[in-house]
Design a protein around this motif. Structure first.
Motif, PDB file in Angstrom:
ATOM      1  N   ASP A  48       0.818  -1.215   0.000  1.00 44.15           N
ATOM      2  CA  ASP A  48       0.000   0.000   0.000  1.00 44.15           C
ATOM      3  C   ASP A  48       0.853   1.267   0.000  1.00 44.15           C
ATOM      4  O   ASP A  48       0.620   2.178  -0.793  1.00 44.15           O
ATOM      5  CB  ASP A  48      -0.960   0.019   1.197  1.00 44.15           C
ATOM      6  CG  ASP A  48      -2.082  -1.003   1.065  1.00 44.15           C
ATOM      7  OD1 ASP A  48      -2.303  -1.527  -0.049  1.00 44.15           O
ATOM      8  OD2 ASP A  48      -2.731  -1.284   2.087  1.00 44.15           O
ATOM      9  N   GLU A  49       1.826   1.321   0.895  1.00 47.27           N
ATOM     10  CA  GLU A  49       2.676   2.519   0.967  1.00 47.27           C
ATOM     11  C   GLU A  49       3.535   2.649  -0.287  1.00 47.27           C
ATOM     12  O   GLU A  49       3.705   3.747  -0.822  1.00 47.27           O
ATOM     13  CB  GLU A  49       3.554   2.485   2.218  1.00 47.27           C
ATOM     14  CG  GLU A  49       4.319   3.772   2.428  1.00 47.27           C
ATOM     15  CD  GLU A  49       5.027   3.859   3.772  1.00 47.27           C
ATOM     16  OE1 GLU A  49       5.944   4.688   3.894  1.00 47.27           O
ATOM     17  OE2 GLU A  49       4.663   3.112   4.705  1.00 47.27           O
ATOM     18  N   SER A  50       4.056   1.547  -0.771  1.00 40.43           N
ATOM     19  CA  SER A  50       4.868   1.580  -1.991  1.00 40.43           C
ATOM     20  C   SER A  50       4.031   2.053  -3.178  1.00 40.43           C
ATOM     21  O   SER A  50       4.479   2.894  -3.970  1.00 40.43           O
ATOM     22  CB  SER A  50       5.453   0.193  -2.276  1.00 40.43           C
ATOM     23  OG  SER A  50       6.189   0.211  -3.476  1.00 40.43           O
ATOM     24  N   ARG A  51       2.840   1.528  -3.312  1.00 39.29           N
ATOM     25  CA  ARG A  51       1.937   1.931  -4.408  1.00 39.29           C
ATOM     26  C   ARG A  51       1.646   3.435  -4.333  1.00 39.29           C
ATOM     27  O   ARG A  51       1.699   4.134  -5.335  1.00 39.29           O
ATOM     28  CB  ARG A  51       0.635   1.152  -4.347  1.00 39.29           C
ATOM     29  CG  ARG A  51      -0.372   1.573  -5.435  1.00 39.29           C
ATOM     30  CD  ARG A  51      -1.746   0.945  -5.207  1.00 39.29           C
ATOM     31  NE  ARG A  51      -1.693  -0.481  -5.083  1.00 39.29           N
ATOM     32  CZ  ARG A  51      -1.809  -1.347  -6.091  1.00 39.29           C
ATOM     33  NH1 ARG A  51      -1.994  -0.900  -7.310  1.00 39.29           N
ATOM     34  NH2 ARG A  51      -1.756  -2.633  -5.870  1.00 39.29           N
ATOM     35  N   GLN A  52       1.336   3.916  -3.131  1.00 41.61           N
ATOM     36  CA  GLN A  52       1.005   5.330  -2.953  1.00 41.61           C
ATOM     37  C   GLN A  52       2.188   6.219  -3.358  1.00 41.61           C
ATOM     38  O   GLN A  52       2.026   7.196  -4.088  1.00 41.61           O
ATOM     39  CB  GLN A  52       0.609   5.586  -1.503  1.00 41.61           C
ATOM     40  CG  GLN A  52       0.300   7.038  -1.206  1.00 41.61           C
ATOM     41  CD  GLN A  52       0.044   7.281   0.280  1.00 41.61           C
ATOM     42  OE1 GLN A  52       0.192   6.386   1.113  1.00 41.61           O
ATOM     43  NE2 GLN A  52      -0.319   8.500   0.614  1.00 41.61           N
ATOM     44  N   ASN A  54       4.819   5.406  -5.258  1.00 40.94           N
ATOM     45  CA  ASN A  54       5.128   5.215  -6.668  1.00 40.94           C
ATOM     46  C   ASN A  54       4.152   6.006  -7.542  1.00 40.94           C
ATOM     47  O   ASN A  54       4.551   6.602  -8.549  1.00 40.94           O
ATOM     48  CB  ASN A  54       5.095   3.725  -7.014  1.00 40.94           C
ATOM     49  CG  ASN A  54       5.888   3.384  -8.249  1.00 40.94           C
ATOM     50  OD1 ASN A  54       6.801   4.089  -8.661  1.00 40.94           O
ATOM     51  ND2 ASN A  54       5.547   2.262  -8.855  1.00 40.94           N
ATOM     52  N   ALA A  55       2.883   6.037  -7.165  1.00 39.46           N
ATOM     53  CA  ALA A  55       1.878   6.806  -7.907  1.00 39.46           C
ATOM     54  C   ALA A  55       2.151   8.305  -7.777  1.00 39.46           C
ATOM     55  O   ALA A  55       2.127   9.048  -8.762  1.00 39.46           O
ATOM     56  CB  ALA A  55       0.476   6.471  -7.407  1.00 39.46           C
ATOM     57  N   GLN A  56       2.446   8.741  -6.563  1.00 44.41           N
ATOM     58  CA  GLN A  56       2.657  10.165  -6.304  1.00 44.41           C
ATOM     59  C   GLN A  56       3.904  10.705  -6.993  1.00 44.41           C
ATOM     60  O   GLN A  56       3.884  11.798  -7.558  1.00 44.41           O
ATOM     61  CB  GLN A  56       2.752  10.403  -4.794  1.00 44.41           C
ATOM     62  CG  GLN A  56       2.933  11.858  -4.412  1.00 44.41           C
ATOM     63  CD  GLN A  56       2.945  12.054  -2.910  1.00 44.41           C
ATOM     64  OE1 GLN A  56       2.679  11.141  -2.132  1.00 44.41           O
ATOM     65  NE2 GLN A  56       3.265  13.259  -2.483  1.00 44.41           N
ATOM     66  N   LYS A  62       1.208   1.280  -8.896  1.00 40.85           N
ATOM     67  CA  LYS A  62       1.496  -0.094  -8.489  1.00 40.85           C
ATOM     68  C   LYS A  62       2.689  -0.058  -7.538  1.00 40.85           C
ATOM     69  O   LYS A  62       3.499   0.864  -7.593  1.00 40.85           O
ATOM     70  CB  LYS A  62       1.801  -0.983  -9.696  1.00 40.85           C
ATOM     71  CG  LYS A  62       3.032  -0.557 -10.461  1.00 40.85           C
ATOM     72  CD  LYS A  62       3.288  -1.470 -11.638  1.00 40.85           C
ATOM     73  CE  LYS A  62       4.611  -1.097 -12.304  1.00 40.85           C
ATOM     74  NZ  LYS A  62       4.978  -2.034 -13.351  1.00 40.85           N
ATOM     75  N   PRO A  63       2.780  -1.058  -6.673  1.00 36.18           N
ATOM     76  CA  PRO A  63       3.962  -1.107  -5.802  1.00 36.18           C
ATOM     77  C   PRO A  63       5.195  -1.451  -6.628  1.00 36.18           C
ATOM     78  O   PRO A  63       5.101  -2.059  -7.697  1.00 36.18           O
ATOM     79  CB  PRO A  63       3.633  -2.210  -4.801  1.00 36.18           C
ATOM     80  CG  PRO A  63       2.598  -3.043  -5.461  1.00 36.18           C
ATOM     81  CD  PRO A  63       1.864  -2.164  -6.426  1.00 36.18           C
ATOM     82  N   THR A  64       6.355  -1.047  -6.142  1.00 31.45           N
ATOM     83  CA  THR A  64       7.610  -1.327  -6.831  1.00 31.45           C
ATOM     84  C   THR A  64       8.659  -1.764  -5.820  1.00 31.45           C
ATOM     85  O   THR A  64       8.493  -1.545  -4.617  1.00 31.45           O
ATOM     86  CB  THR A  64       8.085  -0.099  -7.637  1.00 31.45           C
ATOM     87  OG1 THR A  64       9.192  -0.468  -8.459  1.00 31.45           O
ATOM     88  CG2 THR A  64       8.463   1.066  -6.732  1.00 31.45           C
ATOM     89  N   ASN A  65       9.734  -2.368  -6.300  1.00 27.87           N
ATOM     90  CA  ASN A  65      10.725  -2.927  -5.384  1.00 27.87           C
ATOM     91  C   ASN A  65      11.458  -1.862  -4.570  1.00 27.87           C
ATOM     92  O   ASN A  65      11.591  -1.978  -3.363  1.00 27.87           O
ATOM     93  CB  ASN A  65      11.706  -3.843  -6.122  1.00 27.87           C
ATOM     94  CG  ASN A  65      12.318  -3.227  -7.359  1.00 27.87           C
ATOM     95  OD1 ASN A  65      12.384  -2.003  -7.523  1.00 27.87           O
ATOM     96  ND2 ASN A  65      12.777  -4.076  -8.255  1.00 27.87           N
TER      97      ASN A  65
END
Length: 156
Positions: A48-52, A54-56, A62-65
């Motif tokens: 969730d935090e990664s997706r947020q 990455n989108a911002q 989407k989440p990323t490594n």
């Protein structure tokens, strides 16, 4: 010897996260020929935090490594603060499985890769990607890991 101040933040529910000592070792390896002093944060998160983030910051929902956030201080300030790395634990674990790598090898690669981004390396242009990948491969070998870019069918 590099003077590293490292803040590791664990905001993930994953149970198999690398210990701080290994994270420190992997970050130091990427800094070894580049800096005498550095300060950075590594935040380990879930999807969730990664997706947020990455989108911002990258416009990708989407989440990323790994995400790298470089500080933008003027060079004349000569501050050791490099920036922040945000690593999505579930993505790193899933990629390790998909790529047939040990979890530890992939975590090491993501920390080396992200730290090199903080140092100014990138892989947007093919020529820059070649330079960065060669350095990553060399650093991973020094840490005792295989070439992270070797395809599965060649890794053995």
């Amino acid at each position: 010897m590099i003077d590293l101040t490292l803040d590791v933040q664990r905001a993930s529910r994953c149970s198999s996260l690398p210990p701080d000592e290994k994270i420190h070792t992997w970050v130091i390896s990427a800094l070894s020929s580049q800096r005498e002093e550095a300060e950075l944060a590594v935040r380990i998160v879930d999807e969730d935090e990664s997706r947020q983030l990455n989108a911002q910051y990258r416009g990708k929902d989407k989440p990323t490594n790994v995400l790298s956030f470089h500080t933008d201080f003027p060079a004349e300030l000569n501050l050791p603060l490099l920036g922040d790395l945000v690593i999505c634990a579930p993505v790193v674990e899933e990629e390790a499985k998909q790529q047939g790598k040990s979890s530890e090898a992939h975590w090491a690669h993501m920390l080396v890769h992200g730290t090199l981004h903080l140092l100014g390396y990138d892989h947007i242009e093919d020529s820059d990607a070649e330079i960065m990948e060669k350095l990553e491969t060399s650093l991973m070998a020094q840490l005792g890991f295989a070439d992270p870019y070797t395809p599965l069918d060649e890794a053995g």
